[in-house]
Enzyme design. Structure first.
Site, PDB file in Angstrom:
ATOM      1  N   SER A 174       0.810  -1.236  -0.003  1.00  0.00           N
ATOM      2  CA  SER A 174      -0.052  -0.191  -0.005  1.00  0.00           C
ATOM      3  C   SER A 174       1.025   1.307   0.112  1.00  0.00           C
ATOM      4  CB  SER A 174      -0.915  -0.054   1.318  1.00  0.00           C
ATOM      5  OG  SER A 174      -1.618  -1.191   1.428  1.00  0.00           O
ATOM      6  N   HIS A 230      -4.127   0.421  -4.830  1.00  0.00           N
ATOM      7  CA  HIS A 230      -3.524  -0.823  -5.455  1.00  0.00           C
ATOM      8  C   HIS A 230      -4.069  -0.805  -6.988  1.00  0.00           C
ATOM      9  CE1 HIS A 230      -2.084  -2.856  -1.627  1.00  0.00           C
ATOM     10  NE2 HIS A 230      -2.947  -2.192  -1.167  1.00  0.00           N
ATOM     11  N   GLU A 260      -9.927  -8.962   1.189  1.00  0.00           N
ATOM     12  CA  GLU A 260     -11.086  -8.705   0.071  1.00  0.00           C
ATOM     13  C   GLU A 260     -11.874  -9.838  -0.177  1.00  0.00           C
ATOM     14  OE1 GLU A 260      -8.580  -6.466  -3.142  1.00  0.00           O
ATOM     15  OE2 GLU A 260      -6.936  -7.362  -2.005  1.00  0.00           O
ATOM     16  N   ALA A 314       2.830  -1.974   4.239  1.00  0.00           N
ATOM     17  CA  ALA A 314       2.744  -0.991   5.293  1.00  0.00           C
ATOM     18  C   ALA A 314       2.187  -1.628   6.482  1.00  0.00           C
ATOM     19  CB  ALA A 314       1.400   0.154   4.940  1.00  0.00           C
ATOM     20  N   SER A 329      -1.094  -8.479   5.524  1.00  0.00           N
ATOM     21  CA  SER A 329      -0.441  -9.127   4.186  1.00  0.00           C
ATOM     22  C   SER A 329       0.598 -10.121   4.590  1.00  0.00           C
ATOM     23  CB  SER A 329      -0.363  -8.220   3.166  1.00  0.00           C
ATOM     24  OG  SER A 329       0.572  -7.202   3.415  1.00  0.00           O
ATOM     25  N   HIS A 389      -7.184   4.589   6.972  1.00  0.00           N
ATOM     26  CA  HIS A 389      -6.357   3.795   5.807  1.00  0.00           C
ATOM     27  C   HIS A 389      -5.651   4.830   5.031  1.00  0.00           C
ATOM     28  CE1 HIS A 389      -5.129   0.904   2.900  1.00  0.00           C
ATOM     29  NE2 HIS A 389      -5.618   1.538   2.051  1.00  0.00           N
TER      30      HIS A 389
END
Ligand code: HPA
Length: 275
Positions: free
Chosen positions: A35, A66, A91, A118, A217, A252
């Site tokens: 990100s 993204h 997602e 991040a 992630s 975010h």
């Protein structure tokens, strides 16, 4: 053949054959941009860019920040495959989809992978904007990409995880950071499913179990890459403090903003590691 009848390994083969038909050369390095870290793309001499939607069986991205393309390019004189945008568990993708591109990169001949992200800093010694070299990971996802059928041609059923991040890469990154006078924190990254951020109690818990940074992630990608014998280097940009005593609200947008600002340091470091 109907799409849902194609096996996972055939999907990997179809995607990599499509890519190889359209490019020349053999890139042994893969890079995943996290990100707000897309600025590295500006440094890449693009040979060919493939929007994810055009690659057979690739999932498509949904998150802001993204863009979603796989790029063959040159960085610091090295031929690389660069994933500009990744697939997150939050997602709604299955773990097999989250790591599908890693499987494809392996099939394309990638032997070294640089993963960026991040992350929230749990270690009170970290400052917002610091880089953290990931030395180990904690998988807090309710799943992992190796559950289910093992594809023996990709890796073993029960892979060793005593060194999921390459010590050779860690040494090199440390040395280059020192030469560049970049502060490079080191620590353990805990991967959580998201998309919600952590409560104060969760932040305490994560610190207690030994994590220095937290994000949504990287861990599935590290597991899948390591399973196939790819050497992995992973670096986080600390975008916010998730420290029990100074817990502050953030969004975010704040994460992307800090990642954008600190991205320059990361680009410098990655370039000198590749040199
Ligand atoms: N938690 C989880 N994911 C994140 C964070 C965080 O604090 N910061 C950036 N990604």
């Amino acid at each position: 053949m109907q799409k849902n009848q194609v096996s996972y390994t055939d999907k990997i083969r179809a995607a990599s054959e499509f890519l190889l038909q359209n490019v020349e050369g053999n890139a042994e390095i893969g890079i995943i941009l996290g990100s707000g870290l897309g600025r590295l793309m500006g440094e890449v001499e693009v040979i060919k860019s493939f929007p994810y939607a055009e690659i057979p069986f690739f999932p498509t991205t949904t998150v802001e920040g993204h863009s979603g393309e796989l790029v063959l390019g040159i960085l610091q004189g090295k031929l690389i495959w660069c994933m500009n945008g990744r697939f997150h568990y939050y997602e709604g993708y299955a773990m097999s989809e989250v790591v599908f591109p890693i499987r494809v990169l392996y099939s394309l001949g990638v032997k070294n992978l640089i993963v960026t992200n991040a992350a929230g800093g749990l270690n009170p010694d970290f400052q917002v904007g610091d880089l953290m070299l990931i030395e180990d990971v904690i998988n807090l996802f309710p799943d992992n990409p190796l559950r289910g059928v093992n594809y023996d041609q990709l890796g073993p059923r029960f892979p060793d995880m005593s060194e999921p991040l390459s010590e050779e890469w860690v040494r090199r990154a440390n040395q280059e950071a020192y030469n560049l006078k970049i502060v490079l924190q080191k620590g353990v990254y805990a991967g959580v499913p998201g998309p919600k951020l952590e409560s104060k109690a969760e932040v305490k818990y994560l610190r207690f179990i030994g994590a220095d940074a937290v994000g949504m992630s990287t861990v599935p990608e590290v597991i899948a890459a390591h399973h196939m014998g790819i050497k992995v280097l992973a670096i986080s940009v600390i975008t916010n403090e998730s420290i029990p005593k100074v817990y502050k609200e953030f969004t975010h947008d704040d994460v992307v903003d800090v990642a954008n600002k600190a991205g320059g340091k990361l680009v410098k470091l990655i370039k000198s590691i590749l040199n």
